[in-house]
Design an enzyme around this catalytic site. Structure first.
Site, short mmCIF file in Angstrom:
data_model
loop_
_atom_site.label_atom_id
_atom_site.label_comp_id
_atom_site.label_asym_id
_atom_site.label_seq_id
_atom_site.Cartn_x
_atom_site.Cartn_y
_atom_site.Cartn_z
N GLU A 185 -3.52 3.72 1.81
CA GLU A 185 -3.71 3.96 3.24
C GLU A 185 -3.78 5.47 3.47
O GLU A 185 -2.77 6.17 3.41
CB GLU A 185 -2.58 3.35 4.06
N GLU A 206 -3.76 9.53 -12.39
CA GLU A 206 -3.74 9.37 -13.84
C GLU A 206 -4.62 8.17 -14.19
O GLU A 206 -4.38 7.06 -13.69
CB GLU A 206 -2.32 9.15 -14.36
N HIS A 209 0.82 -1.20 0.00
CA HIS A 209 0.00 0.00 0.00
C HIS A 209 0.86 1.26 0.00
O HIS A 209 2.03 1.22 0.36
CB HIS A 209 -0.97 0.03 1.20
N HIS A 257 1.92 11.25 -9.14
CA HIS A 257 0.53 10.81 -9.18
C HIS A 257 0.42 9.33 -8.84
O HIS A 257 1.43 8.61 -8.79
CB HIS A 257 -0.09 11.06 -10.56
#
Length: 315
Positions: free
Chosen positions: A103, A169, A52, A121
């Site tokens: 997270e 994106e 994550h 991004h």
């Protein structure tokens, strides 16, 4: 001549005393090479996966609503830690046992963050970007770049911004998409140096590179498996730019490992910078190792068995 006056027993005793602390330069180099090889092998043997991304948001409720309504994610789990004055929400497209997650961290009373220049991004793969953009608009989301071909290519992309200002994106892909959370894009100051770090220290594969001289940037995609089915790092080098401000918004990416202690040895042997030595987190017990890449981005290795136990305890 003095050596001849020492008795045979004395000579043996002298050798016994000296030998433990003695090593020739050649034997030291050999031992060092063997240790380095062993730790390097561990990077190849270890079962690593990107777990994550951790980052801070200014409004937890608004952020969760955006990810669910506009991007189609699910709220996987939530935890509030009043004593430490923060909350975490994990969102994504599949279970954390197999898929990458986001997270989100909300710190009580903090409603805005500086995203900085370094973080670029997060990427989301979708079968029809134009359709997704229209859905985002209809649900009140912000579109910062309309759907259309990427500069210098044919892939259809778009950009949307979440309530805190993080850019996503949207990347059009054909076929089955098993992991929609496709990329974490970071800007780096020396692409060759970064590729060396992510392959040799992190144990990742260099999947592909793409140079765009017209727009003066080069991309490198690295990960633990094919980008069609795994979340990967997209590292961006902008010609002539060797450093970026980090801000206080984006925090780190967590990666699983079967042994944080072996991984710690491997990272050190490969010349990586360790922020936090391997060991359990107080109050939780999960074993972690924290390091930084050459540009100062933080990466946390998490013991895979401990991570799975955390997920079981939350069910």
């Amino acid at each position: 001549m003095q050596a001849r006056s020492i008795s045979h027993t004395a000579r043996l005793a002298s050798c016994a005393r000296v030998r433990p602390s003695f090593s020739s330069p050649r034997s030291a180099r050999s031992a060092s090479r063997m240790a380095a090889a062993a730790t390097s092998d561990w990077a190849k043997q270890d079962e690593r996966r990107m777990l994550h991304a951790v980052y801070r948001v200014g409004d937890m409720d608004a952020s969760i609503k955006f990810y669910k309504d506009c991007l189609g994610m699910k709220l996987l789990r939530f935890r509030d830690i009043p004593d430490e004055k923060y909350s975490n929400a994990f969102v994504g497209y599949g279970p954390e046992t197999t898929n990458f997650a986001m997270e989100l961290t909300y710190n009580y009373g903090k409603d805005s963050y500086d995203i900085g220049e370094g973080f670029g991004h997060f990427g989301i793969a979708a079968p029809d970007v134009a359709k997704l953009v229209e859905s985002v608009k209809a649900k009140g989301g912000k579109v910062s770049r309309e759907a259309g071909p990427v500069k210098g290519g044919k892939t259809v992309i778009a950009f949307v911004d979440d309530p805190t200002g993080y850019k996503f994106e949207l990347i059009q892909r054909e076929g089955e998409i098993t992991e929609p959370l496709a990329q974490v894009m970071l800007r780096v100051g020396d692409l060759d140096r970064s590729i060396k770090f992510y392959t040799e220290v992190m144990g990742m594969q260099l999947i592909r590179t793409r140079d765009n001289p017209e727009n003066k940037y080069t991309l490198a995609f690295l990960g633990y498996g094919p980008e069609e089915s795994n979340t990967v790092f997209e590292l961006t080098y902008n010609y002539g730019k060797d450093s970026y401000s980090k801000g206080d918004a984006y925090a780190q990416v967590a990666i699983s490992t079967n042994d944080v202690y072996k991984t710690g040895d491997q990272v050190k042997a490969a010349g990586g910078n360790v922020l936090r030595d391997p060991g359990p987190v107080p109050g939780i017990g999960t074993k972690i190792l924290a390091i930084t890449d050459p540009d100062g981005y933080k990466i946390v290795f998490v013991d895979n068995e401990d991570f799975l136990k955390e997920l079981e305890e939350k069910e």
